[in-house]
Design a protein around this motif. Structure first.
Motif, PDB file in Angstrom:
ATOM      1  N   MET A 139       0.833  -1.189   0.000  1.00 54.71           N
ATOM      2  CA  MET A 139       0.000   0.000   0.000  1.00 54.71           C
ATOM      3  C   MET A 139       0.879   1.255   0.000  1.00 54.71           C
ATOM      4  SD  MET A 139      -3.262  -0.533   2.466  1.00 54.71           S
ATOM      5  CE  MET A 139      -2.390  -1.034   3.921  1.00 54.71           C
ATOM      6  N   PHE A 140       0.332   2.299  -0.542  1.00 51.26           N
ATOM      7  CA  PHE A 140       1.024   3.574  -0.514  1.00 51.26           C
ATOM      8  C   PHE A 140       0.802   4.253   0.827  1.00 51.26           C
ATOM      9  CE2 PHE A 140       0.268   2.866  -5.072  1.00 51.26           C
ATOM     10  CZ  PHE A 140       1.576   2.952  -5.521  1.00 51.26           C
ATOM     11  N   ARG A 141       1.672   5.215   1.141  1.00 55.79           N
ATOM     12  CA  ARG A 141       1.632   5.907   2.430  1.00 55.79           C
ATOM     13  C   ARG A 141       0.260   6.528   2.695  1.00 55.79           C
ATOM     14  NH1 ARG A 141       7.125   7.198   4.101  1.00 55.79           N
ATOM     15  NH2 ARG A 141       6.522   9.253   4.837  1.00 55.79           N
ATOM     16  N   LYS A 142      -0.311   7.158   1.694  1.00 55.29           N
ATOM     17  CA  LYS A 142      -1.605   7.818   1.880  1.00 55.29           C
ATOM     18  C   LYS A 142      -2.694   6.796   2.240  1.00 55.29           C
ATOM     19  CE  LYS A 142      -4.837  10.969  -0.302  1.00 55.29           C
ATOM     20  NZ  LYS A 142      -5.169  11.753  -1.495  1.00 55.29           N
ATOM     21  N   GLU A 143      -2.683   5.660   1.572  1.00 54.76           N
ATOM     22  CA  GLU A 143      -3.675   4.615   1.853  1.00 54.76           C
ATOM     23  C   GLU A 143      -3.508   4.067   3.267  1.00 54.76           C
ATOM     24  OE1 GLU A 143      -2.548   2.115  -1.393  1.00 54.76           O
ATOM     25  OE2 GLU A 143      -4.318   2.658  -2.565  1.00 54.76           O
ATOM     26  N   ILE A 144      -2.256   3.867   3.689  1.00 54.48           N
ATOM     27  CA  ILE A 144      -1.993   3.375   5.045  1.00 54.48           C
ATOM     28  C   ILE A 144      -2.500   4.384   6.068  1.00 54.48           C
ATOM     29  CG2 ILE A 144      -0.179   2.807   6.722  1.00 54.48           C
ATOM     30  CD1 ILE A 144       1.467   1.740   4.292  1.00 54.48           C
ATOM     31  N   ARG A 145      -2.216   5.668   5.833  1.00 53.46           N
ATOM     32  CA  ARG A 145      -2.689   6.707   6.759  1.00 53.46           C
ATOM     33  C   ARG A 145      -4.207   6.664   6.908  1.00 53.46           C
ATOM     34  NH1 ARG A 145       1.248  10.199   4.380  1.00 53.46           N
ATOM     35  NH2 ARG A 145       2.901  10.547   5.919  1.00 53.46           N
ATOM     36  N   VAL A 146      -4.901   6.618   5.799  1.00 55.73           N
ATOM     37  CA  VAL A 146      -6.370   6.619   5.833  1.00 55.73           C
ATOM     38  C   VAL A 146      -6.882   5.390   6.579  1.00 55.73           C
ATOM     39  CG1 VAL A 146      -8.458   6.419   4.415  1.00 55.73           C
ATOM     40  CG2 VAL A 146      -6.658   8.048   3.770  1.00 55.73           C
ATOM     41  N   GLN A 147      -6.362   4.225   6.233  1.00 51.91           N
ATOM     42  CA  GLN A 147      -6.835   2.975   6.838  1.00 51.91           C
ATOM     43  C   GLN A 147      -6.586   2.943   8.350  1.00 51.91           C
ATOM     44  OE1 GLN A 147      -4.589  -0.732   6.181  1.00 51.91           O
ATOM     45  NE2 GLN A 147      -6.531  -1.585   5.416  1.00 51.91           N
ATOM     46  N   ILE A 148      -5.367   3.254   8.772  1.00 54.53           N
ATOM     47  CA  ILE A 148      -5.031   3.167  10.197  1.00 54.53           C
ATOM     48  C   ILE A 148      -5.736   4.261  10.990  1.00 54.53           C
ATOM     49  CG2 ILE A 148      -3.168   3.253  11.909  1.00 54.53           C
ATOM     50  CD1 ILE A 148      -3.167   0.678  10.231  1.00 54.53           C
TER      51      ILE A 148
ATOM     52  N   GLY B 286      11.017  -0.506  12.840  1.00 52.19           N
ATOM     53  CA  GLY B 286      11.012   0.771  13.543  1.00 52.19           C
ATOM     54  C   GLY B 286      10.707   1.953  12.657  1.00 52.19           C
ATOM     55  N   ASN B 287      10.331   1.696  11.416  1.00 53.22           N
ATOM     56  CA  ASN B 287       9.920   2.796  10.550  1.00 53.22           C
ATOM     57  C   ASN B 287       8.621   3.378  11.071  1.00 53.22           C
ATOM     58  OD1 ASN B 287      12.057   2.693   8.582  1.00 53.22           O
ATOM     59  ND2 ASN B 287      11.155   0.766   7.890  1.00 53.22           N
ATOM     60  N   ARG B 288       8.545   4.700  11.064  1.00 50.32           N
ATOM     61  CA  ARG B 288       7.393   5.426  11.591  1.00 50.32           C
ATOM     62  C   ARG B 288       6.727   6.208  10.471  1.00 50.32           C
ATOM     63  NH1 ARG B 288       6.761  10.770  12.546  1.00 50.32           N
ATOM     64  NH2 ARG B 288       5.273  11.373  14.151  1.00 50.32           N
ATOM     65  N   LEU B 289       5.428   6.078  10.371  1.00 50.32           N
ATOM     66  CA  LEU B 289       4.650   6.891   9.446  1.00 50.32           C
ATOM     67  C   LEU B 289       3.849   7.876  10.278  1.00 50.32           C
ATOM     68  CD1 LEU B 289       3.715   7.347   6.477  1.00 50.32           C
ATOM     69  CD2 LEU B 289       1.804   5.801   6.997  1.00 50.32           C
ATOM     70  N   GLY B 290       4.107   9.153  10.076  1.00 50.16           N
ATOM     71  CA  GLY B 290       3.380  10.193  10.802  1.00 50.16           C
ATOM     72  C   GLY B 290       2.205  10.703   9.992  1.00 50.16           C
ATOM     73  N   MET B 291       1.748  11.884  10.348  1.00 51.88           N
ATOM     74  CA  MET B 291       0.592  12.481   9.687  1.00 51.88           C
ATOM     75  C   MET B 291       0.947  13.093   8.327  1.00 51.88           C
ATOM     76  SD  MET B 291      -2.122  11.989  11.503  1.00 51.88           S
ATOM     77  CE  MET B 291      -3.301  13.289  11.168  1.00 51.88           C
ATOM     78  N   GLY B 292       2.231  13.254   8.052  1.00 54.91           N
ATOM     79  CA  GLY B 292       2.627  13.750   6.747  1.00 54.91           C
ATOM     80  C   GLY B 292       3.188  15.161   6.739  1.00 54.91           C
ATOM     81  N   GLY B 293       3.174  15.833   7.892  1.00 60.72           N
ATOM     82  CA  GLY B 293       3.694  17.196   7.950  1.00 60.72           C
ATOM     83  C   GLY B 293       5.199  17.271   8.112  1.00 60.72           C
TER      84      GLY B 293
ATOM     85  N   ASP C  98       2.907  -4.660   8.241  1.00 60.60           N
ATOM     86  CA  ASP C  98       4.015  -5.533   7.852  1.00 60.60           C
ATOM     87  C   ASP C  98       5.246  -4.741   7.441  1.00 60.60           C
ATOM     88  OD1 ASP C  98       2.555  -7.803   8.389  1.00 60.60           O
ATOM     89  OD2 ASP C  98       1.796  -7.970   6.329  1.00 60.60           O
ATOM     90  N   THR C  99       5.048  -3.791   6.569  1.00 53.85           N
ATOM     91  CA  THR C  99       6.167  -2.988   6.096  1.00 53.85           C
ATOM     92  C   THR C  99       5.668  -1.618   5.665  1.00 53.85           C
ATOM     93  OG1 THR C  99       8.080  -2.953   4.622  1.00 53.85           O
ATOM     94  CG2 THR C  99       6.057  -3.833   3.710  1.00 53.85           C
ATOM     95  N   LEU C 100       6.510  -0.627   5.871  1.00 55.48           N
ATOM     96  CA  LEU C 100       6.184   0.738   5.471  1.00 55.48           C
ATOM     97  C   LEU C 100       7.117   1.185   4.361  1.00 55.48           C
ATOM     98  CD1 LEU C 100       5.651   2.632   8.851  1.00 55.48           C
ATOM     99  CD2 LEU C 100       3.941   2.246   7.074  1.00 55.48           C
ATOM    100  N   PRO C 101       6.576   1.861   3.355  1.00 59.64           N
ATOM    101  CA  PRO C 101       7.453   2.448   2.350  1.00 59.64           C
ATOM    102  C   PRO C 101       8.133   3.674   2.960  1.00 59.64           C
ATOM    103  CG  PRO C 101       5.150   2.946   1.854  1.00 59.64           C
ATOM    104  CD  PRO C 101       5.161   2.066   3.068  1.00 59.64           C
ATOM    105  N   ALA C 102       9.424   3.557   3.244  1.00 64.88           N
ATOM    106  CA  ALA C 102      10.151   4.646   3.901  1.00 64.88           C
ATOM    107  C   ALA C 102      10.749   5.589   2.863  1.00 64.88           C
ATOM    108  CB  ALA C 102      11.239   4.081   4.797  1.00 64.88           C
ATOM    109  N   GLU C 103      10.753   6.862   3.204  1.00 61.23           N
ATOM    110  CA  GLU C 103      11.360   7.896   2.363  1.00 61.23           C
ATOM    111  C   GLU C 103      12.675   8.335   3.001  1.00 61.23           C
ATOM    112  OE1 GLU C 103      10.220   8.658  -0.505  1.00 61.23           O
ATOM    113  OE2 GLU C 103       8.156   7.927  -0.438  1.00 61.23           O
ATOM    114  N   ALA C 104      13.510   9.016   2.242  1.00 56.13           N
ATOM    115  CA  ALA C 104      14.822   9.439   2.723  1.00 56.13           C
ATOM    116  C   ALA C 104      14.734  10.352   3.940  1.00 56.13           C
ATOM    117  CB  ALA C 104      15.586  10.139   1.597  1.00 56.13           C
ATOM    118  N   TRP C 105      13.672  11.137   4.054  1.00 59.64           N
ATOM    119  CA  TRP C 105      13.541  12.089   5.155  1.00 59.64           C
ATOM    120  C   TRP C 105      12.945  11.462   6.417  1.00 59.64           C
ATOM    121  CZ3 TRP C 105      10.791  12.558   0.526  1.00 59.64           C
ATOM    122  CH2 TRP C 105       9.449  12.191   0.588  1.00 59.64           C
ATOM    123  N   ASP C 106      12.426  10.255   6.333  1.00 54.77           N
ATOM    124  CA  ASP C 106      11.813   9.609   7.490  1.00 54.77           C
ATOM    125  C   ASP C 106      12.871   9.275   8.542  1.00 54.77           C
ATOM    126  OD1 ASP C 106       9.232   9.647   6.461  1.00 54.77           O
ATOM    127  OD2 ASP C 106       9.452   7.699   5.488  1.00 54.77           O
TER     128      ASP C 106
END
Length: 193
Positions: free
Chosen positions: A1-10, A132-139, A166-174
């Motif tokens: 899933m893409f980051r936006k989809e994960i945010r919406v679902q969770i 340990g990858n963290r997905l925040g709100m996007g700001g 299971d896994t998060l698509p991590a970006e360089a700034w994360d």
């Protein structure tokens, strides 16, 4: 899933949690840290967030820190467009103001606490994975701020168990987290930020 989809679902899943469930999760976090990671509470100055949008309820943790005589501060989002947050002391009688996202933060007359003086940062998150990858709100506010923390500052993500994926698509700034606490478990990861 893409980051936006994960945010919406969770975010939808955690918003469905009942107030009773949230309160119990809040109490469980305090008990779990006391039992499995007691060195956390030996520190003196804590940054934490006020619960918003179904995030893990921090009320029991904040009350516990006050009871222990610890200094508690909350993040403040600047109006200058910068993504770097500052922190202000938070007391039971602190005057609060709403920021541009509708989140309460201590008003300007509350003492600012420099990031290098903060011993523990409890950070919210939308989702996390087994690395340990963290997905925040996007700001990008926490990612930007945590890059500038003192090496001795401990960073602990707080989440509900249902926020693990299971896994998060991590970006360089994360900025991955070295530790995440849920109501049932404390995860320790190898990376240090």
């Amino acid at each position: 899933m893409f980051r936006k989809e994960i945010r919406v679902q969770i975010r939808n899943r955690r918003r469905e949690l009942s107030p009773q469930f949230q309160l119990q999760a809040s109490k469980n976090i305090v008990s779990l840290i006391e039992k499995d990671f007691p060195s956390v509470f030996s520190r003196g100055t804590f940054a934490i967030y006020l619960t918003n949008d179904g995030e893990l309820d921090t009320s029991a943790l904040i009350k516990h820190l006050w009871k222990l005589g610890k200094k508690v501060c909350l993040p403040v989002i600047g109006e200058d467009g910068s993504r770097r947050m500052t922190f202000r002391e938070y007391l039971p009688d602190s005057r609060m103001e709403e920021n541009r996202y509708g989140i309460q933060e201590p008003a300007a007359e509350n003492c600012e606490i420099p990031l290098e003086q903060i011993d523990v940062v409890f950070t919210p998150l939308v989702a996390f994975d087994a690395n340990g990858n963290r997905l925040g709100m996007g700001g990008g506010f926490y990612d930007c701020t945590l890059r500038e923390k003192a090496p001795r500052t401990m960073v602990i993500g707080l989440a509900h168990d249902l926020q693990q994926v299971d896994t998060l698509p991590a970006e360089a700034w994360d900025v991955p987290l070295p530790c995440i606490a849920t109501p049932s478990r404390i995860f320790h990861f190898k990376q240090q930020i």
